[in-house]
Design a protein around this motif. Structure first.
Motif, PDB file in Angstrom:
ATOM      1  N   ALA A  42       0.852  -1.234  -0.093  1.00 40.87           N
ATOM      2  CA  ALA A  42      -0.114   0.024   0.012  1.00 40.87           C
ATOM      3  C   ALA A  42       0.902   1.271   0.048  1.00 40.87           C
ATOM      4  O   ALA A  42       0.703   2.214  -0.630  1.00 40.87           O
ATOM      5  N   PHE A  43       1.705   1.203   0.886  1.00 40.03           N
ATOM      6  CA  PHE A  43       2.908   2.429   0.914  1.00 40.03           C
ATOM      7  C   PHE A  43       3.452   2.738  -0.372  1.00 40.03           C
ATOM      8  O   PHE A  43       3.690   3.771  -0.982  1.00 40.03           O
ATOM      9  N   LEU A  44       4.114   1.512  -1.082  1.00 43.94           N
ATOM     10  CA  LEU A  44       4.908   1.731  -2.290  1.00 43.94           C
ATOM     11  C   LEU A  44       3.827   2.310  -3.379  1.00 43.94           C
ATOM     12  O   LEU A  44       4.016   2.957  -4.392  1.00 43.94           O
ATOM     13  N   LYS A  45       2.523   1.743  -3.527  1.00 43.46           N
ATOM     14  CA  LYS A  45       1.534   2.009  -4.524  1.00 43.46           C
ATOM     15  C   LYS A  45       1.303   3.407  -4.446  1.00 43.46           C
ATOM     16  O   LYS A  45       1.103   4.383  -5.146  1.00 43.46           O
ATOM     17  N   GLU A  46       1.039   4.130  -3.029  1.00 39.08           N
ATOM     18  CA  GLU A  46       0.764   5.442  -2.832  1.00 39.08           C
ATOM     19  C   GLU A  46       1.804   6.436  -3.264  1.00 39.08           C
ATOM     20  O   GLU A  46       1.551   7.332  -3.563  1.00 39.08           O
ATOM     21  N   LYS A  47       3.025   5.861  -2.991  1.00 33.59           N
ATOM     22  CA  LYS A  47       4.240   6.685  -3.364  1.00 33.59           C
ATOM     23  C   LYS A  47       4.426   6.696  -4.704  1.00 33.59           C
ATOM     24  O   LYS A  47       5.419   7.426  -5.257  1.00 33.59           O
ATOM     25  N   GLY A  48       4.000   5.819  -5.459  1.00 30.65           N
ATOM     26  CA  GLY A  48       4.213   5.635  -7.022  1.00 30.65           C
ATOM     27  C   GLY A  48       5.238   4.776  -7.300  1.00 30.65           C
ATOM     28  O   GLY A  48       5.761   4.713  -8.441  1.00 30.65           O
ATOM     29  N   TYR A  49       5.752   4.043  -6.186  1.00 30.22           N
ATOM     30  CA  TYR A  49       6.945   3.165  -6.519  1.00 30.22           C
ATOM     31  C   TYR A  49       6.464   1.738  -7.079  1.00 30.22           C
ATOM     32  O   TYR A  49       7.310   0.997  -7.594  1.00 30.22           O
ATOM     33  N   LEU A  50       5.312   1.490  -7.084  1.00 29.55           N
ATOM     34  CA  LEU A  50       4.793   0.101  -7.555  1.00 29.55           C
ATOM     35  C   LEU A  50       3.468   0.144  -8.307  1.00 29.55           C
ATOM     36  O   LEU A  50       2.569   0.961  -7.877  1.00 29.55           O
ATOM     37  N   ASP A  51       3.706  -0.066  -9.618  1.00 30.42           N
ATOM     38  CA  ASP A  51       2.544   0.166 -10.498  1.00 30.42           C
ATOM     39  C   ASP A  51       2.470  -0.892 -11.559  1.00 30.42           C
ATOM     40  O   ASP A  51       3.428  -0.925 -12.517  1.00 30.42           O
ATOM     41  N   ASP A  52       1.798  -1.873 -11.526  1.00 30.67           N
ATOM     42  CA  ASP A  52       1.892  -3.001 -12.410  1.00 30.67           C
ATOM     43  C   ASP A  52       1.628  -2.656 -13.758  1.00 30.67           C
ATOM     44  O   ASP A  52       2.312  -3.175 -14.873  1.00 30.67           O
ATOM     45  N   GLU A  53       0.605  -1.530 -14.046  1.00 35.56           N
ATOM     46  CA  GLU A  53       0.597  -1.087 -15.499  1.00 35.56           C
ATOM     47  C   GLU A  53       1.762  -0.460 -15.917  1.00 35.56           C
ATOM     48  O   GLU A  53       2.233  -1.040 -17.420  1.00 35.56           O
ATOM     49  N   LYS A  54       2.545   0.274 -15.324  1.00 32.37           N
ATOM     50  CA  LYS A  54       3.805   0.908 -15.802  1.00 32.37           C
ATOM     51  C   LYS A  54       4.799  -0.162 -15.923  1.00 32.37           C
ATOM     52  O   LYS A  54       5.300  -0.286 -16.818  1.00 32.37           O
ATOM     53  N   PHE A  55       4.899  -1.035 -14.891  1.00 40.55           N
ATOM     54  CA  PHE A  55       5.852  -2.097 -15.060  1.00 40.55           C
ATOM     55  C   PHE A  55       5.848  -3.104 -16.235  1.00 40.55           C
ATOM     56  O   PHE A  55       6.786  -3.368 -16.989  1.00 40.55           O
ATOM     57  N   ALA A  56       4.443  -3.472 -16.472  1.00 36.53           N
ATOM     58  CA  ALA A  56       4.052  -4.172 -17.574  1.00 36.53           C
ATOM     59  C   ALA A  56       4.341  -3.664 -19.018  1.00 36.53           C
ATOM     60  O   ALA A  56       5.018  -4.098 -20.015  1.00 36.53           O
ATOM     61  N   TYR A  57       4.186  -2.182 -19.002  1.00 31.27           N
ATOM     62  CA  TYR A  57       4.690  -1.515 -20.228  1.00 31.27           C
ATOM     63  C   TYR A  57       6.022  -1.449 -20.538  1.00 31.27           C
ATOM     64  O   TYR A  57       6.659  -1.820 -21.523  1.00 31.27           O
ATOM     65  N   LEU A  58       6.886  -1.271 -19.576  1.00 29.19           N
ATOM     66  CA  LEU A  58       8.190  -0.997 -19.637  1.00 29.19           C
ATOM     67  C   LEU A  58       8.798  -2.450 -19.915  1.00 29.19           C
ATOM     68  O   LEU A  58       9.769  -2.485 -20.797  1.00 29.19           O
ATOM     69  N   PHE A  59       8.332  -3.451 -19.345  1.00 29.96           N
ATOM     70  CA  PHE A  59       8.879  -4.720 -19.453  1.00 29.96           C
ATOM     71  C   PHE A  59       8.520  -5.118 -21.020  1.00 29.96           C
ATOM     72  O   PHE A  59       9.432  -5.596 -21.479  1.00 29.96           O
ATOM     73  N   ALA A  60       7.270  -4.954 -21.502  1.00 31.44           N
ATOM     74  CA  ALA A  60       6.876  -5.395 -22.692  1.00 31.44           C
ATOM     75  C   ALA A  60       7.650  -4.519 -23.757  1.00 31.44           C
ATOM     76  O   ALA A  60       8.042  -5.259 -24.574  1.00 31.44           O
ATOM     77  N   TYR A  61       7.641  -3.447 -23.657  1.00 34.80           N
ATOM     78  CA  TYR A  61       8.484  -2.347 -24.710  1.00 34.80           C
ATOM     79  C   TYR A  61       9.821  -2.992 -24.754  1.00 34.80           C
ATOM     80  O   TYR A  61      10.180  -3.240 -26.054  1.00 34.80           O
ATOM     81  N   ASP A  62      10.510  -3.163 -23.549  1.00 33.49           N
ATOM     82  CA  ASP A  62      11.928  -3.655 -23.646  1.00 33.49           C
ATOM     83  C   ASP A  62      12.242  -4.948 -24.264  1.00 33.49           C
ATOM     84  O   ASP A  62      12.935  -5.253 -25.195  1.00 33.49           O
ATOM     85  N   ALA A  63      11.262  -5.991 -24.097  1.00 32.17           N
ATOM     86  CA  ALA A  63      11.235  -7.191 -24.293  1.00 32.17           C
ATOM     87  C   ALA A  63      10.936  -7.308 -25.847  1.00 32.17           C
ATOM     88  O   ALA A  63      11.716  -8.301 -26.592  1.00 32.17           O
ATOM     89  N   LEU A  64       9.987  -6.269 -26.405  1.00 34.68           N
ATOM     90  CA  LEU A  64       9.771  -6.424 -28.093  1.00 34.68           C
ATOM     91  C   LEU A  64      11.088  -5.678 -28.677  1.00 34.68           C
ATOM     92  O   LEU A  64      11.394  -6.209 -29.764  1.00 34.68           O
ATOM     93  N   THR A  65      11.233  -4.513 -28.384  1.00 35.76           N
ATOM     94  CA  THR A  65      12.465  -3.581 -28.870  1.00 35.76           C
ATOM     95  C   THR A  65      13.671  -4.124 -28.824  1.00 35.76           C
ATOM     96  O   THR A  65      14.622  -3.885 -29.495  1.00 35.76           O
TER      97      THR A  65
END
Length: 129
Positions: A42-65
């Motif tokens: 909860a703390f990490l999400k509130e501070k913006g350190y943990l965001d599955d949508e952002k994580f998935a995007y960065l992971f997928a973009y790097d994996a593809l490109t």
């Protein structure tokens, strides 16, 4: 010195973005209680350190490109990391709109005979096309 789940989680996030599930699993392995883990998440999400949508995007973009992995392999890897299915589907759709997947496939198969090209694309997660 008393261990702190937030510090342990931040240490993990220092090296690369991670999914919520990855953080939960690692904190559980370190012996933290469910309550401590939930408070940390909860703390990490509130501070913006943990965001599955952002994580998935960065992971997928790097994996593809960068790694030249196809959509099927990326979906499989994100599922393995515990990302929700709806986030995976949204991410793959967004990435495929932004990146020229045909160009990546051409780069990967340049100079290969058709059978070898198909096999390589299949192994890399681009499906049987």
């Amino acid at each position: 010195m008393k261990r702190n789940p937030i510090n342990d989680a931040l240490r993990l996030l220092k090296f690369r973005a991670r999914s919520e599930n990855e953080i939960k699993t690692r904190l559980k392995q370190k012996g933290y209680s469910r309550e401590e883990i939930e408070q940390t998440i909860a703390f990490l999400k509130e501070k913006g350190y943990l965001d599955d949508e952002k994580f998935a995007y960065l992971f997928a973009y790097d994996a593809l490109t960068l790694k030249k992995h196809g959509p099927f392999k990326i979906k499989w890897e994100l599922r393995k990391l515990g990302v929700d299915e709806y986030i995976i589907e949204d991410t793959i759709s967004k990435i495929l709109e932004e990146v020229d997947i045909e160009e990546i496939k051409r780069e990967l198969t340049k100079g290969l005979e058709p059978k070898k090209a198909r096999e390589l694309l299949y192994r890399k997660g681009f499906g049987g096309e």
